[in-house]
Scaffold this motif. Structure first.
Motif, PDB file in Angstrom:
ATOM      1  N   GLU A   1      71.726  35.509  26.972  1.00  0.00           N
ATOM      2  CA  GLU A   1      72.612  34.723  26.082  1.00  0.00           C
ATOM      3  C   GLU A   1      73.733  34.954  27.433  1.00  0.00           C
ATOM      4  OE1 GLU A   1      72.854  35.781  21.990  1.00  0.00           O
ATOM      5  OE2 GLU A   1      71.034  36.927  22.085  1.00  0.00           O
ATOM      6  N   LYS A   2      74.070  35.761  27.756  1.00  0.00           N
ATOM      7  CA  LYS A   2      75.259  35.737  28.695  1.00  0.00           C
ATOM      8  C   LYS A   2      74.873  36.474  30.095  1.00  0.00           C
ATOM      9  CE  LYS A   2      78.494  35.043  25.177  1.00  0.00           C
ATOM     10  NZ  LYS A   2      79.411  33.990  25.285  1.00  0.00           N
ATOM     11  N   PRO A   3      74.100  36.027  30.712  1.00  0.00           N
ATOM     12  CA  PRO A   3      73.587  36.629  32.013  1.00  0.00           C
ATOM     13  C   PRO A   3      74.528  36.964  33.143  1.00  0.00           C
ATOM     14  CG  PRO A   3      72.918  34.374  31.905  1.00  0.00           C
ATOM     15  CD  PRO A   3      73.477  34.527  30.667  1.00  0.00           C
ATOM     16  N   LYS A   4      75.657  36.150  33.105  1.00  0.00           N
ATOM     17  CA  LYS A   4      76.476  36.474  34.123  1.00  0.00           C
ATOM     18  C   LYS A   4      77.386  37.599  33.778  1.00  0.00           C
ATOM     19  CE  LYS A   4      77.311  31.959  36.415  1.00  0.00           C
ATOM     20  NZ  LYS A   4      77.940  30.718  36.560  1.00  0.00           N
ATOM     21  N   THR A   5      77.864  37.772  32.344  1.00  0.00           N
ATOM     22  CA  THR A   5      78.614  39.072  31.874  1.00  0.00           C
ATOM     23  C   THR A   5      77.746  40.168  31.700  1.00  0.00           C
ATOM     24  OG1 THR A   5      79.717  37.590  30.378  1.00  0.00           O
ATOM     25  CG2 THR A   5      79.798  39.786  29.742  1.00  0.00           C
ATOM     26  N   PHE A   6      76.355  40.143  31.527  1.00  0.00           N
ATOM     27  CA  PHE A   6      75.717  41.167  31.879  1.00  0.00           C
ATOM     28  C   PHE A   6      75.377  41.811  33.197  1.00  0.00           C
ATOM     29  CE2 PHE A   6      71.429  42.913  32.061  1.00  0.00           C
ATOM     30  CZ  PHE A   6      71.412  43.635  31.182  1.00  0.00           C
ATOM     31  N   ASN A   7      75.251  40.821  34.309  1.00  0.00           N
ATOM     32  CA  ASN A   7      75.180  41.296  35.405  1.00  0.00           C
ATOM     33  C   ASN A   7      76.328  42.092  35.925  1.00  0.00           C
ATOM     34  OD1 ASN A   7      72.357  40.682  36.268  1.00  0.00           O
ATOM     35  ND2 ASN A   7      72.923  38.826  36.887  1.00  0.00           N
ATOM     36  N   ARG A   8      77.503  41.420  35.484  1.00  0.00           N
ATOM     37  CA  ARG A   8      78.865  41.909  36.007  1.00  0.00           C
ATOM     38  C   ARG A   8      78.945  43.659  35.420  1.00  0.00           C
ATOM     39  NH1 ARG A   8      81.193  36.925  35.255  1.00  0.00           N
ATOM     40  NH2 ARG A   8      81.696  37.352  33.041  1.00  0.00           N
ATOM     41  N   ILE A   9      78.650  43.434  34.276  1.00  0.00           N
ATOM     42  CA  ILE A   9      78.523  44.909  33.519  1.00  0.00           C
ATOM     43  C   ILE A   9      77.697  45.900  34.189  1.00  0.00           C
ATOM     44  CG2 ILE A   9      78.111  45.928  31.430  1.00  0.00           C
ATOM     45  CD1 ILE A   9      79.169  43.610  29.823  1.00  0.00           C
ATOM     46  N   VAL A  10      76.439  45.450  34.470  1.00  0.00           N
ATOM     47  CA  VAL A  10      75.385  46.325  34.726  1.00  0.00           C
ATOM     48  C   VAL A  10      75.523  46.906  36.147  1.00  0.00           C
ATOM     49  CG1 VAL A  10      72.995  46.628  35.523  1.00  0.00           C
ATOM     50  CG2 VAL A  10      73.770  45.679  33.150  1.00  0.00           C
ATOM     51  N   LEU A  11      76.100  45.663  36.986  1.00  0.00           N
ATOM     52  CA  LEU A  11      76.330  46.006  38.513  1.00  0.00           C
ATOM     53  C   LEU A  11      77.452  47.131  38.649  1.00  0.00           C
ATOM     54  CD1 LEU A  11      75.727  42.471  40.127  1.00  0.00           C
ATOM     55  CD2 LEU A  11      74.747  44.624  40.578  1.00  0.00           C
TER      56      LEU A  11
ATOM     57  N   PHE B   1      78.498  49.204  36.643  1.00  0.00           N
ATOM     58  CA  PHE B   1      77.882  50.785  35.992  1.00  0.00           C
ATOM     59  C   PHE B   1      76.867  51.154  37.048  1.00  0.00           C
ATOM     60  CE2 PHE B   1      74.389  52.885  33.698  1.00  0.00           C
ATOM     61  CZ  PHE B   1      75.142  54.066  33.751  1.00  0.00           C
ATOM     62  N   LEU B   2      76.142  50.451  37.907  1.00  0.00           N
ATOM     63  CA  LEU B   2      75.257  50.995  38.638  1.00  0.00           C
ATOM     64  C   LEU B   2      75.651  51.331  40.050  1.00  0.00           C
ATOM     65  CD1 LEU B   2      71.911  48.944  37.464  1.00  0.00           C
ATOM     66  CD2 LEU B   2      72.714  51.331  36.902  1.00  0.00           C
ATOM     67  N   ALA B   3      76.367  50.316  40.498  1.00  0.00           N
ATOM     68  CA  ALA B   3      76.783  50.406  41.878  1.00  0.00           C
ATOM     69  C   ALA B   3      78.226  51.230  41.951  1.00  0.00           C
ATOM     70  CB  ALA B   3      77.032  48.940  42.482  1.00  0.00           C
ATOM     71  N   GLY B   4      79.194  51.083  40.987  1.00  0.00           N
ATOM     72  CA  GLY B   4      80.341  51.793  40.799  1.00  0.00           C
ATOM     73  C   GLY B   4      81.288  51.102  41.669  1.00  0.00           C
ATOM     74  N   LYS B   5      81.242  49.648  42.301  1.00  0.00           N
ATOM     75  CA  LYS B   5      82.137  49.385  43.174  1.00  0.00           C
ATOM     76  C   LYS B   5      82.376  47.812  42.518  1.00  0.00           C
ATOM     77  CE  LYS B   5      80.600  51.773  47.274  1.00  0.00           C
ATOM     78  NZ  LYS B   5      80.404  51.668  48.703  1.00  0.00           N
ATOM     79  N   GLU B   6      83.536  47.544  42.129  1.00  0.00           N
ATOM     80  CA  GLU B   6      84.057  46.409  41.655  1.00  0.00           C
ATOM     81  C   GLU B   6      83.667  45.357  42.494  1.00  0.00           C
ATOM     82  OE1 GLU B   6      85.195  45.235  38.835  1.00  0.00           O
ATOM     83  OE2 GLU B   6      86.197  47.048  37.767  1.00  0.00           O
ATOM     84  N   GLU B   7      83.778  45.560  43.987  1.00  0.00           N
ATOM     85  CA  GLU B   7      83.538  44.288  44.779  1.00  0.00           C
ATOM     86  C   GLU B   7      82.218  43.884  44.767  1.00  0.00           C
ATOM     87  OE1 GLU B   7      83.906  48.191  47.173  1.00  0.00           O
ATOM     88  OE2 GLU B   7      84.749  47.295  45.751  1.00  0.00           O
ATOM     89  N   LEU B   8      81.269  44.594  44.204  1.00  0.00           N
ATOM     90  CA  LEU B   8      79.971  44.034  44.051  1.00  0.00           C
ATOM     91  C   LEU B   8      79.844  43.072  42.974  1.00  0.00           C
ATOM     92  CD1 LEU B   8      77.738  47.194  44.807  1.00  0.00           C
ATOM     93  CD2 LEU B   8      78.295  45.287  46.565  1.00  0.00           C
ATOM     94  N   VAL B   9      80.702  43.038  42.316  1.00  0.00           N
ATOM     95  CA  VAL B   9      80.436  42.256  41.015  1.00  0.00           C
ATOM     96  C   VAL B   9      80.661  40.751  41.294  1.00  0.00           C
ATOM     97  CG1 VAL B   9      81.168  41.907  38.609  1.00  0.00           C
ATOM     98  CG2 VAL B   9      81.334  44.015  39.500  1.00  0.00           C
ATOM     99  N   PRO B  10      79.229  39.850  41.207  1.00  0.00           N
ATOM    100  CA  PRO B  10      79.776  38.517  41.663  1.00  0.00           C
ATOM    101  C   PRO B  10      80.579  37.633  40.822  1.00  0.00           C
ATOM    102  CG  PRO B  10      77.548  38.886  40.401  1.00  0.00           C
ATOM    103  CD  PRO B  10      78.214  40.081  40.580  1.00  0.00           C
TER     104      PRO B  10
END
Length: 276
Positions: free
Chosen positions: A255-265, A267-276
């Motif tokens: 339902e919200k794939p871009k939002t989901f990926n931002r949140i998960v990335l 959390f997992l990567a720990g770096k804001e700059e990785l968030v697309p």
């Protein structure tokens, strides 16, 4: 939905059972493994809106959990013992050690149970509307169960639309594939046996405190299948974080794939700059 030919589909045998999965490969040397676990009655296709983006940062592995999708559906008792053993052997087959795991609904229940039993085999854990703490059903879950037992296009369409906050996001391919899969030999049996296995599994409550992996819990504020009120049960995990997504139902990665990926990335990567 992504085209079939674009899917990096593989097969492996786990305890003699044919298991279908996607392996996006490592985007870079030393990239972390990330395993995505689908929900009850679902298949690896449910992750196709988020897996390609996640695969830019991780080696993404997406199985059809045994009993579901196009993996084998043996006539066995589908208990949490059975599923955690299957999952452990699946990871061993692929040479995966200490991955990140993201689990949705039933897949979240399995991921949490695995984290309890195999505390040091998981790096980080993300649970999207996880099952395992709700001991009574909801009308939306009942409707989904009926769609699985009587898999007509109409029944499945209604179940998927009512599961979502915005029913317009449900596409024809999702519905027709669900109907096709639920008509496969042993599919209904595996579905119902898993429901019973979840119902009579050891309660997560009182055991989640043993999870040592940092844990992210994601929930849609309009989830009517497993309401967001159950998120509080996961506060028992010592290192936990809760993110509630607005205007979202049971499947935020759809339902919200871009939002989901931002949140998960994040959390997992720990770096804001990785968030697309």
């Amino acid at each position: 939905m992504l085209q079939e030919q674009a899917m990096p589909q593989r097969m492996t045998k786990v305890n003699g059972l044919a298991t279908r999965y996607l392996d996006y490969g490592s985007p870079a040397k030393g990239a972390k493994d990330l395993v995505l676990l689908h929900g009850l009655g679902a298949s690896l296709e449910r992750w196709l809106l988020v897996a390609p983006t996640l695969s830019k940062y991780f080696r993404v592995i997406v199985p059809d959990i045994v009993g579901f999708g196009y993996s084998d559906k043996p006539t066995v008792e589908y208990t949490m013992d059975f599923f955690t053993d299957f999952f452990d052997k699946f990871l061993q087959n692929l040479g995966i050690e200490k991955p990140h795991i993201v689990g949705s609904s039933f897949g979240g229940h399995l991921a949490a149970e695995y984290a309890i039993r195999n505390r040091r085999k998981i790096d980080k854990l993300a649970l999207a509307s996880p099952a395992g703490v709700m001991r009574t059903s909801t009308p939306i879950l009942d409707q989904y169960i009926m769609a699985a037992l009587y898999p007509t296009y109409e029944n499945a369409l209604k179940a998927f639309r009512d599961m979502a906050h915005d029913p317009s996001i449900v596409d024809e391919g999702t519905v027709t594939d669900f109907v096709r899969r639920m008509n496969l030999p042993n599919a209904k049996y595996a579905f119902m046996s898993t429901l019973l296995g979840m119902r009579y599994s050891p309660p997560l409550r009182g055991r989640l405190s043993s999870v040592i992996a940092p844990t992210l819990v994601i929930w849609g504020d309009e989830d009517r299948m497993i309401p967001v009120q159950y998120a509080k049960e996961f506060r028992e995990v010592p290192n936990n974080e809760l993110v509630v997504i607005k205007d979202c139902g049971h499947t935020p990665y759809i339902e919200k794939p871009k939002t989901f990926n931002r949140i998960v990335l994040k959390f997992l990567a720990g770096k804001e700059e990785l968030v697309p």
